[in-house]
Motif scaffolding. Structure first.
Motif, PDB file in Angstrom:
ATOM      1  N   TYR A   1      57.547  36.860  32.884  1.00 17.06           N
ATOM      2  CA  TYR A   1      58.557  36.287  31.998  1.00 17.06           C
ATOM      3  C   TYR A   1      58.573  36.986  30.635  1.00 17.06           C
ATOM      4  O   TYR A   1      59.635  37.227  30.061  1.00 17.06           O
TER       5      TYR A   1
ATOM      6  N   ARG B   1      60.401  40.206  31.014  1.00 17.12           N
ATOM      7  CA  ARG B   1      61.852  39.992  31.018  1.00 17.12           C
ATOM      8  C   ARG B   1      62.378  39.751  29.608  1.00 17.12           C
ATOM      9  O   ARG B   1      63.442  40.255  29.243  1.00 17.12           O
ATOM     10  N   LEU B   2      61.644  38.976  28.841  1.00 17.82           N
ATOM     11  CA  LEU B   2      62.057  38.742  27.449  1.00 17.82           C
ATOM     12  C   LEU B   2      62.059  40.038  26.649  1.00 17.82           C
ATOM     13  O   LEU B   2      62.952  40.269  25.829  1.00 17.82           O
ATOM     14  N   GLU B   3      61.064  40.880  26.888  1.00 20.25           N
ATOM     15  CA  GLU B   3      61.015  42.169  26.199  1.00 20.25           C
ATOM     16  C   GLU B   3      62.239  43.012  26.527  1.00 20.25           C
ATOM     17  O   GLU B   3      62.781  43.693  25.653  1.00 20.25           O
ATOM     18  N   GLN B   4      62.663  42.976  27.775  1.00 22.90           N
ATOM     19  CA  GLN B   4      63.847  43.741  28.164  1.00 22.90           C
ATOM     20  C   GLN B   4      65.096  43.205  27.478  1.00 22.90           C
ATOM     21  O   GLN B   4      65.964  43.962  27.074  1.00 22.90           O
ATOM     22  N   GLN B   5      65.179  41.885  27.343  1.00 22.98           N
ATOM     23  CA  GLN B   5      66.362  41.279  26.739  1.00 22.98           C
ATOM     24  C   GLN B   5      66.354  41.381  25.219  1.00 22.98           C
ATOM     25  O   GLN B   5      67.395  41.591  24.597  1.00 22.98           O
ATOM     26  N   MET B   6      65.185  41.214  24.615  1.00 20.69           N
ATOM     27  CA  MET B   6      65.103  41.168  23.152  1.00 20.69           C
ATOM     28  C   MET B   6      64.689  42.499  22.529  1.00 20.69           C
ATOM     29  O   MET B   6      64.818  42.668  21.329  1.00 20.69           O
TER      30      MET B   6
ATOM     31  N   SER C   1      61.398  45.492  22.595  1.00 18.30           N
ATOM     32  CA  SER C   1      59.946  45.370  22.421  1.00 18.30           C
ATOM     33  C   SER C   1      59.490  45.718  21.011  1.00 18.30           C
ATOM     34  O   SER C   1      58.298  45.772  20.749  1.00 18.30           O
TER      35      SER C   1
END
Length: 96
Positions: free
Chosen positions: A20, A23-28, A30
């Motif tokens: 998870y 996935r957050l890193e990809q969306q927000m 890094s």
């Protein structure tokens, strides 16, 4: 549940958390401080679980803190001569 089962469950949850966070890193992205902090926390948790697994693998060698006995005898007063009282300055001297 046994300790092994509990550790396996924790490892599964940690694997989910890592997915998870990825996935957050990809969306927000890094580059943010917050996401890097969460990633570092996940890594620390992974290391901690690995240490728990090692200690659980050797049940007879569980590390207990070593107790230290402190004597009730008074301290030698020579230990306290020529010392500064923290925050008060040295004896026989005046504040500026």
């Amino acid at each position: 549940m046994s300790v092994h089962d509990e550790l396996t469950s924790v490892q599964r949850c940690l694997d989910d958390l890592t997915r998870y966070v990825s996935r957050l890193e990809q969306q927000m992205g890094s580059g943010g401080v917050d996401i890097r902090r969460v990633r570092a926390d996940c890594d620390h948790l992974r290391e901690s679980v690995a240490l728990l697994r090692e200690s659980a693998a050797a049940p007879g060698t569980a590390r207990r803190p070593e107790l230290v006995t402190i004597s009730d005898a008074p301290y030698d007063s020579a230990l306290w001569t020529d010392t500064d009282d923290e925050g008060l300055g040295a004896r026989n001297r005046h504040a500026p």
